[in-house]
Scaffold this motif. Structure first.
Motif, PDB file in Angstrom:
ATOM      1  N   LEU A   1      -4.301  -2.316   3.976  1.00 57.89           N
ATOM      2  CA  LEU A   1      -3.675  -3.556   4.480  1.00 57.89           C
ATOM      3  C   LEU A   1      -3.551  -4.120   3.448  1.00 57.89           C
ATOM      4  O   LEU A   1      -3.053  -5.311   3.914  1.00 57.89           O
ATOM      5  N   LYS A   2      -3.201  -4.279   2.342  1.00 57.59           N
ATOM      6  CA  LYS A   2      -2.662  -5.707   1.396  1.00 57.59           C
ATOM      7  C   LYS A   2      -0.892  -5.830   1.875  1.00 57.59           C
ATOM      8  O   LYS A   2      -1.374  -6.753   1.968  1.00 57.59           O
ATOM      9  N   PRO A   3      -0.632  -4.946   2.546  1.00 54.55           N
ATOM     10  CA  PRO A   3       1.114  -5.570   2.735  1.00 54.55           C
ATOM     11  C   PRO A   3       1.108  -6.066   3.764  1.00 54.55           C
ATOM     12  O   PRO A   3       2.202  -6.683   4.340  1.00 54.55           O
ATOM     13  N   VAL A   4       0.202  -5.733   5.143  1.00 61.38           N
ATOM     14  CA  VAL A   4       0.116  -6.097   6.353  1.00 61.38           C
ATOM     15  C   VAL A   4      -0.033  -8.036   5.684  1.00 61.38           C
ATOM     16  O   VAL A   4      -0.563  -8.370   5.819  1.00 61.38           O
ATOM     17  N   GLY A   5       1.014  -8.655   7.184  1.00 64.63           N
ATOM     18  CA  GLY A   5       1.215  -9.749   6.940  1.00 64.63           C
ATOM     19  C   GLY A   5       0.075 -11.049   7.652  1.00 64.63           C
ATOM     20  O   GLY A   5      -0.421 -11.217   6.870  1.00 64.63           O
ATOM     21  N   LEU A   6      -1.021 -10.073   8.337  1.00 66.15           N
ATOM     22  CA  LEU A   6      -1.895 -10.921   9.129  1.00 66.15           C
ATOM     23  C   LEU A   6      -2.745 -11.023   7.494  1.00 66.15           C
ATOM     24  O   LEU A   6      -3.766 -11.685   7.987  1.00 66.15           O
ATOM     25  N   PHE A   7      -2.726 -10.427   6.533  1.00 69.06           N
ATOM     26  CA  PHE A   7      -4.182 -10.523   5.227  1.00 69.06           C
ATOM     27  C   PHE A   7      -2.768 -10.480   4.319  1.00 69.06           C
ATOM     28  O   PHE A   7      -3.772 -10.835   3.215  1.00 69.06           O
ATOM     29  N   ARG A   8      -1.997 -11.151   4.610  1.00 68.02           N
ATOM     30  CA  ARG A   8      -1.047 -11.937   3.546  1.00 68.02           C
ATOM     31  C   ARG A   8      -2.219 -13.454   2.746  1.00 68.02           C
ATOM     32  O   ARG A   8      -2.752 -14.322   3.125  1.00 68.02           O
ATOM     33  N   GLY A   9      -2.362 -13.562   0.960  1.00 72.37           N
ATOM     34  CA  GLY A   9      -2.702 -14.440  -0.064  1.00 72.37           C
ATOM     35  C   GLY A   9      -3.581 -13.787  -0.025  1.00 72.37           C
ATOM     36  O   GLY A   9      -4.507 -14.738  -0.972  1.00 72.37           O
ATOM     37  N   LEU A  10      -4.469 -12.579   0.700  1.00 73.65           N
ATOM     38  CA  LEU A  10      -5.877 -12.473   0.927  1.00 73.65           C
ATOM     39  C   LEU A  10      -6.538 -11.495  -0.913  1.00 73.65           C
ATOM     40  O   LEU A  10      -5.920 -11.095  -1.588  1.00 73.65           O
ATOM     41  N   ASP A  11      -7.177 -12.441  -2.016  1.00 75.28           N
ATOM     42  CA  ASP A  11      -7.601 -11.803  -3.020  1.00 75.28           C
ATOM     43  C   ASP A  11      -8.667 -10.342  -2.316  1.00 75.28           C
ATOM     44  O   ASP A  11      -8.571  -9.899  -1.660  1.00 75.28           O
ATOM     45  N   GLY A  12      -8.396  -9.222  -3.589  1.00 75.56           N
ATOM     46  CA  GLY A  12      -9.362  -8.039  -4.330  1.00 75.56           C
ATOM     47  C   GLY A  12     -10.520  -8.189  -3.280  1.00 75.56           C
ATOM     48  O   GLY A  12     -10.932  -6.666  -2.281  1.00 75.56           O
ATOM     49  N   ALA A  13     -11.176  -8.757  -3.294  1.00 76.32           N
ATOM     50  CA  ALA A  13     -12.576  -8.507  -2.680  1.00 76.32           C
ATOM     51  C   ALA A  13     -12.831  -8.976  -1.148  1.00 76.32           C
ATOM     52  O   ALA A  13     -13.129  -8.149  -0.213  1.00 76.32           O
ATOM     53  N   ALA A  14     -11.750  -9.739  -0.620  1.00 78.94           N
ATOM     54  CA  ALA A  14     -11.461 -10.086   0.832  1.00 78.94           C
ATOM     55  C   ALA A  14     -11.466  -8.692   1.177  1.00 78.94           C
ATOM     56  O   ALA A  14     -11.037  -8.492   2.138  1.00 78.94           O
ATOM     57  N   LEU A  15      -9.885  -8.522   0.954  1.00 75.67           N
ATOM     58  CA  LEU A  15      -9.216  -6.848   1.004  1.00 75.67           C
ATOM     59  C   LEU A  15     -10.547  -5.876   1.403  1.00 75.67           C
ATOM     60  O   LEU A  15     -10.292  -5.060   1.632  1.00 75.67           O
ATOM     61  N   THR A  16     -10.937  -6.065   0.046  1.00 77.40           N
ATOM     62  CA  THR A  16     -12.075  -4.488   0.293  1.00 77.40           C
ATOM     63  C   THR A  16     -12.884  -4.604   1.316  1.00 77.40           C
ATOM     64  O   THR A  16     -13.646  -3.826   1.952  1.00 77.40           O
ATOM     65  N   ALA A  17     -13.484  -6.054   1.831  1.00 77.98           N
ATOM     66  CA  ALA A  17     -14.229  -6.370   2.503  1.00 77.98           C
ATOM     67  C   ALA A  17     -13.769  -6.055   4.108  1.00 77.98           C
ATOM     68  O   ALA A  17     -14.410  -5.376   4.816  1.00 77.98           O
ATOM     69  N   LEU A  18     -12.786  -6.521   4.275  1.00 77.86           N
ATOM     70  CA  LEU A  18     -11.343  -5.383   5.556  1.00 77.86           C
ATOM     71  C   LEU A  18     -11.665  -4.242   5.747  1.00 77.86           C
ATOM     72  O   LEU A  18     -12.262  -4.144   6.531  1.00 77.86           O
ATOM     73  N   ALA A  19     -11.659  -3.422   4.640  1.00 83.80           N
ATOM     74  CA  ALA A  19     -11.309  -2.298   4.836  1.00 83.80           C
ATOM     75  C   ALA A  19     -12.420  -1.519   4.827  1.00 83.80           C
ATOM     76  O   ALA A  19     -12.637  -0.318   5.212  1.00 83.80           O
ATOM     77  N   GLU A  20     -13.632  -1.768   4.007  1.00 81.65           N
ATOM     78  CA  GLU A  20     -15.272  -1.419   4.504  1.00 81.65           C
ATOM     79  C   GLU A  20     -15.523  -1.975   5.691  1.00 81.65           C
ATOM     80  O   GLU A  20     -16.085  -1.049   6.245  1.00 81.65           O
ATOM     81  N   ALA A  21     -14.830  -2.958   5.937  1.00 81.42           N
ATOM     82  CA  ALA A  21     -15.486  -3.247   7.754  1.00 81.42           C
ATOM     83  C   ALA A  21     -15.221  -2.631   8.857  1.00 81.42           C
ATOM     84  O   ALA A  21     -15.154  -2.789  10.332  1.00 81.42           O
ATOM     85  N   ALA A  22     -13.657  -1.805   8.560  1.00 75.21           N
ATOM     86  CA  ALA A  22     -12.459  -1.202   9.095  1.00 75.21           C
ATOM     87  C   ALA A  22     -12.864   0.411   9.649  1.00 75.21           C
ATOM     88  O   ALA A  22     -13.489   1.306   9.047  1.00 75.21           O
ATOM     89  N   ARG A  23     -13.042   0.473  10.737  1.00 76.51           N
ATOM     90  CA  ARG A  23     -13.268   2.018  10.918  1.00 76.51           C
ATOM     91  C   ARG A  23     -11.225   2.495  11.855  1.00 76.51           C
ATOM     92  O   ARG A  23     -10.735   1.989  12.171  1.00 76.51           O
ATOM     93  N   GLU A  24     -11.100   4.138  11.109  1.00 80.00           N
ATOM     94  CA  GLU A  24     -10.342   4.529  12.036  1.00 80.00           C
ATOM     95  C   GLU A  24      -9.966   4.516  13.546  1.00 80.00           C
ATOM     96  O   GLU A  24     -10.823   5.613  13.486  1.00 80.00           O
ATOM     97  N   HIS A  25      -8.665   4.319  13.673  1.00 81.53           N
ATOM     98  CA  HIS A  25      -8.838   5.417  15.144  1.00 81.53           C
ATOM     99  C   HIS A  25      -7.160   6.159  15.097  1.00 81.53           C
ATOM    100  O   HIS A  25      -6.034   5.434  14.698  1.00 81.53           O
ATOM    101  N   VAL A  26      -7.255   7.370  14.983  1.00 84.59           N
ATOM    102  CA  VAL A  26      -6.191   8.201  15.525  1.00 84.59           C
ATOM    103  C   VAL A  26      -5.990   8.313  16.445  1.00 84.59           C
ATOM    104  O   VAL A  26      -6.883   8.862  17.585  1.00 84.59           O
ATOM    105  N   VAL A  27      -4.842   8.337  17.034  1.00 84.97           N
ATOM    106  CA  VAL A  27      -4.517   8.679  18.306  1.00 84.97           C
ATOM    107  C   VAL A  27      -3.053   9.130  18.325  1.00 84.97           C
ATOM    108  O   VAL A  27      -2.024   9.396  17.334  1.00 84.97           O
ATOM    109  N   ALA A  28      -3.015  10.048  19.249  1.00 89.32           N
ATOM    110  CA  ALA A  28      -2.092  11.445  19.923  1.00 89.32           C
ATOM    111  C   ALA A  28      -0.848  10.642  20.367  1.00 89.32           C
ATOM    112  O   ALA A  28      -0.516   9.888  20.861  1.00 89.32           O
ATOM    113  N   ARG A  29       0.461  11.848  19.860  1.00 89.34           N
ATOM    114  CA  ARG A  29       1.544  10.951  20.305  1.00 89.34           C
ATOM    115  C   ARG A  29       1.303  11.509  21.382  1.00 89.34           C
ATOM    116  O   ARG A  29       0.365  12.578  22.002  1.00 89.34           O
ATOM    117  N   GLY A  30       1.760  10.449  22.682  1.00 86.49           N
ATOM    118  CA  GLY A  30       1.898  10.780  23.994  1.00 86.49           C
ATOM    119  C   GLY A  30       0.466   9.709  24.738  1.00 86.49           C
ATOM    120  O   GLY A  30       0.401   9.676  25.851  1.00 86.49           O
TER     121      GLY A  30
END
Length: 232
Positions: free
Chosen positions: A10-39
């Motif tokens: 998440l750190k290099p993502v433009g949407l999250f530019r300027g966020l500190d470590g605590a904010a990025l950690t909060a985003l990471a912990e709230a995220a859910r992984e979504h896997v999509v196969a080719r096609g």
């Protein structure tokens, strides 16, 4: 995937530019992984925008079907880019279908949870405005191309845009690192498959591009495409 790995994605993502470590950690912990196969599709055009995503890896093509049933390729998205977020922000159905061009993984948040995160970390909202503005500018440029340029110019401008967004330098030239069919290119440039095929065949013979050896088109003479597009 652990929180530290998610933060790294998440750190290099433009949407999250300027966020500190605590904010990025909060985003990471709230995220859910979504896997999509080719096609496969991440979601369908017209679905309720209950979740927004950021691509961690892989590439998708945004397809939109018009009221007349015609498919239009809106754009291609790669790692670090938003998928479906604009619909979440506007609380509207998804306007297009993202189809995976390769195996993908996205990090996603529910609309309600992301609204809470935006309220807690204002830079996200500021970055979102900038990202949406950039996409609007791109769409305006494409509309202007359709209205004012010859077909060959539009095709050249589209290839240059893709190269700028995702191009990879190789010994042979600048490679578009995902499958780009001639039909895709026709839909992106508001022309026919026959016209795209004829144009690319001519450019193949001139050595401007190499579109025949593999599914990944290579721009061998970028400067020549710039001339054709009228950007010189």
């Amino acid at each position: 995937m652990d929180t530290e790995t998610r933060v790294g994605l998440l750190k290099p993502v433009g949407l999250f530019r300027g966020l500190d470590g605590a904010a990025l950690t909060a985003l990471a912990e709230a995220a859910r992984e979504h896997v999509v196969a080719r096609g496969e599709a991440m979601f369908q055009q017209g679905d309720e925008a209950t979740h927004g995503y950021v691509l961690a890896w892989g590439r998708v093509r945004l397809d939109q079907v018009t009221a007349e049933g015609q498919n239009i390729v809106i754009r291609h998205l790669g790692p670090g880019e938003m998928v479906g977020m604009v619909a979440v922000f506007r609380r509207m159905p998804f306007p297009a279908t993202p189809v995976a061009l390769e195996d993908c993984m996205a990090l996603g948040w529910s609309a309600g949870r992301f609204a809470e995160l935006m309220a807690a970390y204002p830079p996200i909202a500021q970055n979102a405005i900038a990202a949406v503005g950039g996409r609007i500018e791109e769409l305006q440029s494409r509309l202007q191309e359709v209205a004012t340029q010859r077909v060959e110019q539009r095709i050249a401008a589209t290839l240059l845009r893709l190269a700028n967004q995702a191009g990879r330098k190789t010994d042979a030239g600048v490679e578009i690192p995902f499958a780009l069919s001639r039909q895709d290119l026709a839909e992106m440039t508001a022309t026919t498959l026959h016209t795209v095929s004829r144009t690319l065949s001519a450019w193949d013979q001139e050595g401007v591009v190499d579109s025949r050896r593999s599914s990944h088109l290579v721009i061998r003479q970028p400067h020549r495409l710039v001339e054709i597009a009228g950007h010189a």
